[in-house]
Motif scaffolding. Structure first.
Motif, PDB file in Angstrom:
ATOM      1  N   LEU A 187      -1.889   0.100  -4.597  1.00 49.97           N
ATOM      2  CA  LEU A 187      -0.768  -0.822  -4.398  1.00 49.97           C
ATOM      3  C   LEU A 187       0.348  -0.489  -5.374  1.00 49.97           C
ATOM      4  O   LEU A 187       0.116  -0.336  -6.577  1.00 49.97           O
ATOM      5  CB  LEU A 187      -1.212  -2.267  -4.588  1.00 49.97           C
ATOM      6  N   ALA A 243       0.835  -1.198   0.000  1.00 46.70           N
ATOM      7  CA  ALA A 243       0.000   0.000   0.000  1.00 46.70           C
ATOM      8  C   ALA A 243       0.872   1.250   0.000  1.00 46.70           C
ATOM      9  O   ALA A 243       1.850   1.347   0.733  1.00 46.70           O
ATOM     10  CB  ALA A 243      -0.916  -0.004   1.217  1.00 46.70           C
ATOM     11  N   ASN A 250      -3.997   4.389   1.034  1.00 51.63           N
ATOM     12  CA  ASN A 250      -3.947   3.006   1.518  1.00 51.63           C
ATOM     13  C   ASN A 250      -4.585   2.035   0.539  1.00 51.63           C
ATOM     14  O   ASN A 250      -4.395   0.814   0.656  1.00 51.63           O
ATOM     15  CB  ASN A 250      -4.640   2.897   2.879  1.00 51.63           C
ATOM     16  N   ASN A 251      -5.324   2.563  -0.440  1.00 48.85           N
ATOM     17  CA  ASN A 251      -5.998   1.698  -1.407  1.00 48.85           C
ATOM     18  C   ASN A 251      -5.364   1.758  -2.789  1.00 48.85           C
ATOM     19  O   ASN A 251      -6.031   1.510  -3.802  1.00 48.85           O
ATOM     20  CB  ASN A 251      -7.489   2.052  -1.485  1.00 48.85           C
TER      21      ASN A 251
END
Length: 383
Positions: free
Chosen positions: A225, A114, A222-223
């Motif tokens: 990658l 992340a 955080n979403n």
């Protein structure tokens, strides 16, 4: 020493994959990724050996359980919808889905991590290229899905009933109204001109027109990658709250501190704003119109700031020095600054600034210069 028993969830995944592949499949190495209802596992059979990701419904009761039951279907529909465009790799692919069990199996995107993990560890300057990929991915998501709401909703309907709240273009409208009520409690009620601009902002967010596009429902670092080193490709994850909404709602995270941050820096100076806007304009040419873009962005940012204001009573009860207070002040001021920079919603922006000033007076510990790049560097995580 005998191997530990296979968890019941892993056995359910094994049955689902065996049925999906029409061949025996073995699931092993089950690794829960807490605190989420997610696990990584090894799968062998059907001519392949690989790892994959399983997601399932969170436990709950009553209305919460009903709402959670729609999440896997929403994510499955969104990911399959995105996969229709073979050239667009914006998200993981669905391997299998069991609607009755609320069980979703996805391709594993490891060894990516992340983005927010890297930002918290190293700071924004060390990951400028990955932040650029983040901005571009959000813009591309809007560009490739704009104008396709009916096609998505048709696909979603095949997976079962749709939660009306989850399908709303403005899922947090009630929270925004609650935030406005707390502004009145603080002694900063909206006047007639502010109320008029609130109505205008609400109208454009409710009826986005050409800006209506798919969102994963949680556009934060955080979403996304990314590879810790190497390629800067950046797939988005966590489409459980997927919905069609105003495309610029996903851009808010580039301009305002999110739940985990005190500062996001200057997205214009860093180039993130331009990267996002250029990518969005590839499918939404109206994004090149300064008036339309500026108004939509200002509405989205100020709306989010009011949504965050609903947290006021909880933050007011916290001990002096709690950084969540600073984060709320920084959010209100960043929203006002964004609107002013785009010459949009001046009365609403001024109101946000007045609310922030009132909070600074009430919370002396939050009376700081959050634009100071030394004291508050971009993406400084709250304690």
């Amino acid at each position: 020493m005998p191997a530990p028993p296979t968890p019941s969830r892993a056995l359910a995944v094994q049955r689902l994959l065996t049925e999906h592949c029409s061949a025996p499949v073995t699931v092993d190495g089950w690794q829960p990724l807490e605190p989420w209802t997610v696990a990584r596992f090894q799968v062998e059979g059907a001519g392949a050996a690989r790892t994959a990701i399983a997601k399932w419904v969170r436990p709950g009761t009553g209305r919460t359980a009903r709402r959670e039951s729609w999440r896997p279907a929403a994510e499955c529909a969104a990911l399959r919808f995105l996969a229709e465009d073979a050239e667009t790799r914006l998200a993981p692919r669905v391997i299998a889905f069991d609607p009755a069990a609320g069980l979703l199996v996805l391709e594993d995107l490891a060894p990516r991590v992340a983005l927010d993990t890297l930002l918290a560890r190293d700071g924004a300057a060390a990951h400028a290229e990955r932040l650029t990929a983040f901005a571009r991915a959000l813009g591309r998501l809007g560009a490739v899905t704009a104008g396709r709401a009916d096609a998505y909703r048709s696909r979603r309907a095949t997976l079962g009933p749709v939660d009306r709240e989850a399908a709303d273009t403005q899922p947090f409208a009630d929270h925004r109204q609650e935030g406005a009520r707390w502004a009145t409690v603080l002694g900063v009620p909206p006047g007639a001109r502010v109320s008029a601009e609130l109505t205008r902002a609400d109208a454009v967010l409710s009826e986005p027109g050409p800006f209506l596009a798919l969102s994963n429902g949680d556009a934060e670092a955080n979403n996304l990658l990314v590879h810790a080193s190497g390629p800067a490709d950046a797939p988005l994850i966590d489409f459980e709250a997927a919905r069609f909404t105003h495309a610029l709602a996903d851009a808010v995270c580039l301009y305002l501190p999110g739940p985990g941050w005190l500062s996001v820096g200057d997205p214009v100076a860093s180039g993130l704003a331009g990267r996002h806007r250029h990518a969005l304009a590839q499918g939404v040419p109206q994004a090149e119109d300064d008036r339309l873009f500026g108004f939509g962005l200002a509405a989205a940012c100020l709306s989010w700031a009011l949504i965050r204001l609903r947290r006021f009573p909880a933050l007011d009860a916290r001990a002096r020095g709690d950084e969540s207070r600073s984060q709320l002040v920084a959010t209100l001021e960043a929203a006002a600054r964004t609107a002013s920079n785009h010459s949009s919603l001046p009365h609403l922006a001024g109101w946000a600034d007045r609310i922030a000033a009132t909070l600074r007076s009430r919370w002396p510990d939050a009376d700081q210069d959050f634009t100071d790049p030394v004291r508050f560097p971009p993406y400084r995580r709250r304690g």
